[in-house]
Scaffold this motif. Sequence first.
Motif, PDB file in Angstrom:
ATOM      1  N   PHE A  53     -24.646 -19.836   6.140  1.00 20.21           N
ATOM      2  CA  PHE A  53     -23.578 -18.862   6.358  1.00 20.21           C
ATOM      3  C   PHE A  53     -24.183 -17.494   6.689  1.00 20.21           C
ATOM      4  O   PHE A  53     -23.749 -16.807   7.617  1.00 20.21           O
ATOM      5  CB  PHE A  53     -22.720 -18.777   5.091  1.00 20.21           C
ATOM      6  N   PHE A  54     -25.195 -17.103   5.932  1.00 19.95           N
ATOM      7  CA  PHE A  54     -25.843 -15.799   6.131  1.00 19.95           C
ATOM      8  C   PHE A  54     -26.463 -15.711   7.530  1.00 19.95           C
ATOM      9  O   PHE A  54     -26.308 -14.716   8.244  1.00 19.95           O
ATOM     10  CB  PHE A  54     -26.908 -15.602   5.040  1.00 19.95           C
TER      11      PHE A  54
ATOM     12  N   MET B  30     -24.608 -14.974  10.811  1.00 19.63           N
ATOM     13  CA  MET B  30     -24.306 -13.584  11.142  1.00 19.63           C
ATOM     14  C   MET B  30     -25.159 -13.056  12.298  1.00 19.63           C
ATOM     15  O   MET B  30     -24.845 -12.016  12.881  1.00 19.63           O
ATOM     16  CB  MET B  30     -24.506 -12.723   9.903  1.00 19.63           C
TER      17      MET B  30
ATOM     18  N   TYR C  17     -13.772 -19.002   9.954  1.00 16.99           N
ATOM     19  CA  TYR C  17     -13.419 -17.595  10.202  1.00 16.99           C
ATOM     20  C   TYR C  17     -14.532 -16.678   9.691  1.00 16.99           C
ATOM     21  O   TYR C  17     -14.969 -15.761  10.389  1.00 16.99           O
ATOM     22  CB  TYR C  17     -12.079 -17.241   9.529  1.00 16.99           C
ATOM     23  N   GLY C  18     -14.995 -16.944   8.484  1.00 21.49           N
ATOM     24  CA  GLY C  18     -16.059 -16.117   7.923  1.00 21.49           C
ATOM     25  C   GLY C  18     -17.356 -16.271   8.695  1.00 21.49           C
ATOM     26  O   GLY C  18     -18.115 -15.327   8.866  1.00 21.49           O
TER      27      GLY C  18
ATOM     28  N   LEU D  82     -20.552  -2.904  16.442  1.00 21.58           N
ATOM     29  CA  LEU D  82     -21.872  -2.278  16.265  1.00 21.58           C
ATOM     30  C   LEU D  82     -22.621  -2.257  17.598  1.00 21.58           C
ATOM     31  O   LEU D  82     -23.220  -1.238  17.980  1.00 21.58           O
ATOM     32  CB  LEU D  82     -22.666  -3.062  15.216  1.00 21.58           C
TER      33      LEU D  82
ATOM     34  N   GLY E 274     -16.436  -9.008  13.944  1.00 21.81           N
ATOM     35  CA  GLY E 274     -15.747  -7.715  13.831  1.00 21.81           C
ATOM     36  C   GLY E 274     -16.718  -6.602  13.476  1.00 21.81           C
ATOM     37  O   GLY E 274     -16.565  -5.459  13.921  1.00 21.81           O
ATOM     38  N   ILE E 275     -17.716  -6.923  12.673  1.00 18.32           N
ATOM     39  CA  ILE E 275     -18.721  -5.917  12.297  1.00 18.32           C
ATOM     40  C   ILE E 275     -19.736  -5.765  13.435  1.00 18.32           C
ATOM     41  O   ILE E 275     -20.021  -4.657  13.902  1.00 18.32           O
ATOM     42  CB  ILE E 275     -19.450  -6.334  11.000  1.00 18.32           C
TER      43      ILE E 275
ATOM     44  N   PRO F 144     -25.176 -21.338   1.589  1.00 21.35           N
ATOM     45  CA  PRO F 144     -25.037 -19.883   1.766  1.00 21.35           C
ATOM     46  C   PRO F 144     -26.038 -19.306   2.769  1.00 21.35           C
ATOM     47  O   PRO F 144     -25.738 -18.333   3.454  1.00 21.35           O
ATOM     48  CB  PRO F 144     -25.282 -19.331   0.365  1.00 21.35           C
TER      49      PRO F 144
ATOM     50  N   ALA G  28     -15.806 -15.032  12.899  1.00 19.46           N
ATOM     51  CA  ALA G  28     -14.837 -13.996  13.268  1.00 19.46           C
ATOM     52  C   ALA G  28     -15.052 -12.689  12.511  1.00 19.46           C
ATOM     53  O   ALA G  28     -15.128 -11.623  13.131  1.00 19.46           O
ATOM     54  CB  ALA G  28     -13.422 -14.525  13.054  1.00 19.46           C
ATOM     55  N   SER G  29     -15.167 -12.755  11.187  1.00 19.45           N
ATOM     56  CA  SER G  29     -15.282 -11.491  10.450  1.00 19.45           C
ATOM     57  C   SER G  29     -16.637 -10.836  10.713  1.00 19.45           C
ATOM     58  O   SER G  29     -16.744  -9.613  10.798  1.00 19.45           O
ATOM     59  CB  SER G  29     -15.045 -11.688   8.950  1.00 19.45           C
ATOM     60  N   SER G  30     -17.675 -11.662  10.882  1.00 21.40           N
ATOM     61  CA  SER G  30     -18.980 -11.064  11.192  1.00 21.40           C
ATOM     62  C   SER G  30     -18.954 -10.450  12.591  1.00 21.40           C
ATOM     63  O   SER G  30     -19.558  -9.406  12.837  1.00 21.40           O
ATOM     64  CB  SER G  30     -20.095 -12.107  11.083  1.00 21.40           C
TER      65      SER G  30
END
Lengths: 561, 73
Positions: free
Chosen positions: A294-295, A298, A77-78, A90, A85-86, A291, A81-83
């Motif tokens: 993950f970064f 995005m 999700y992280g 944008l 949303g941003i 990490p 999905a949440s990225s």
Amino acid sequence: MTPGMIKVTIIGVYLGLLLCLGVFSSRLFRGTSKDYLLASHSIGPFLLLMSLFGTTMTGFALVGSTGEAFAEGVGVYGMLASSSGIIHSLCFFVLGVKLWSWGKKYGYTTQAGFFRDRLDSDKIGLVLFPILVGLVVPYLLVGVISAGKAIEGATRGDFPALTENGAIPPWLTELVICVVVLVYVFFGGMRGTAWANTFQTIVFMVLGVVAFYLIATGLAERAVEDGRAHMMVDGKRVVRTEPPTGLWDSFNIVSQEIPKARRVRAEVTAEDQIESVEAPAQFRTREGLDPWMFFTYMLIPFSVGMFPHLFQHWLTAKSGSAFKLPVVAHPIFILIVWVPCVLIGVWATSGLINIPPPIANDPNKVLGFMVKSLSGDVLGGFLLAGILAAIMSSLDSQFLCIGTMFTTDIVVHYSGKDKFSDKQIITISRLFIIAVVAVTYALSLTDIAQTRVFQLGIWCFSGFSSLFPLVLLAVYWRGLSKWGAYAGVITAAVVWFALFRASEFGAIDNWSVDFTLGGREIHTMPVATMFFASFAATVVVSLMTPKPSQATLAKFFPEAK
Amino acid sequence: MKKVVWGLVLLLVVLHQDVWNWDNDRLVLGFIPLTLAYHASISIAASAVWLLAATTAWPTNLEDDADATEAGQ
């Protein structure tokens, strides 16, 4: 009526309704190519929200996210999905509104038309067209494959006379949805697509929430009946015997098992399994995930800025302010769809349900299997219709945009505007759409269809993301030159292909580009290399080469006159 | 106001990299893994930030520009 026939009947009725909607919307057709391709810029905020959201949520979001959560845990999700949303909002805000205004002002229908004009370059269209089509086709495949796998997983054992595993074979599902989507795009054009998307988005969101409820409560009840659920008493874990008392209690029962036994129950007794079998901790954390990986994930949602089908949807807007609702509501809509899917995926990893090896080895089938196992035949049929709705609401826009690009960027552009009548343009567009559907269907029957939907989707989105710097610079940087654009596009394509090949064309799951920094090995998503290589090539070459004419710059940047 | 909106978007990007939650397997409300609940909150916060952008930093001149040109065609 057998369970399988009940599901097939419900899905058949749903597909019939969709066809009626397409045919009805064709009655509002104004007969012009502008109406067929852009709905005459008449789409208001609600239809725009539903069509943009329905288009971005594919089989990837439902089938892929559940399967990936099953394979990798809640971190999915992280990661996306949440990225999204941003970043998606944008892109709508920063690019969508601006491109809509230029599209309405100067009459653009496709991205190539815009870039040709903005860069004073006829050939940029020729470079972009094959790359964009080449990236849309895998995206189409993601949808088609998802549909086949989901229905196969959900109908296992229902049709023993039909196939070895008793399921509807993927080739049949894929054929049916290709034909249905083709028919309503064929007749309804962009208006039919927007309406069908709205209808399907409502269907899959409502049925998604219903599926979530049924799976949660059904799984909890079954877990208690089988003696698999547990509870804490005086700090000790004991087997729970009281049935669930409602939705909240069901959530508690199923989620507590996430990090526990994972498909290994045959080796232990029902009571032992709760205590003795541990799954990797990653299922409710991000343990093991770099990490940096993950970064760099995005960067993937930036693909939305270069999706050709979204560009076309942006141009359908009635006004600039029609974008406000999609910009604001998009992140919440993502949450409504993704959170249930991710939870269903991780619940499937727990010891509460027996996922047979053929399903466990193909995560694309997990959602269909959970639906089949934990809902009745009637509801199961409705839920399968919901899954198909999500998948088809993206396929239609993609089919239509490919037809539009071929007609506008190749046929009309190189033969002259007066060579074909509006009616002929629509016919050419329809014929090309049929050809693309046929190619996509043929590809879905090959070995490519065995790739994990999520992984295939990631590679496809990464390609579009690596073209994002081009559109951003075209909209906001006067210094962009056509040579810079060529350099950026070609760099993106070459780096994408090289990395895709190195990953054995998506066969190696979670493949990363690795660097050593300060003695530590860093894993990054391939998209980061493509994105920054393309960005650097575009900027550096633009700085060294002549800019577009003053007239062109004044057209797009009036303050520069 | 535009600067505030961009600042908040940047803040969301930073908060998204929640390395401090990486290995936390606690369940929020008894059923949502913390990392999932945290990122669901990011989605809600993103919606709020975009609401602020739509109400205070929306580019209205583009709309007038497009309408004027189309009317003149």
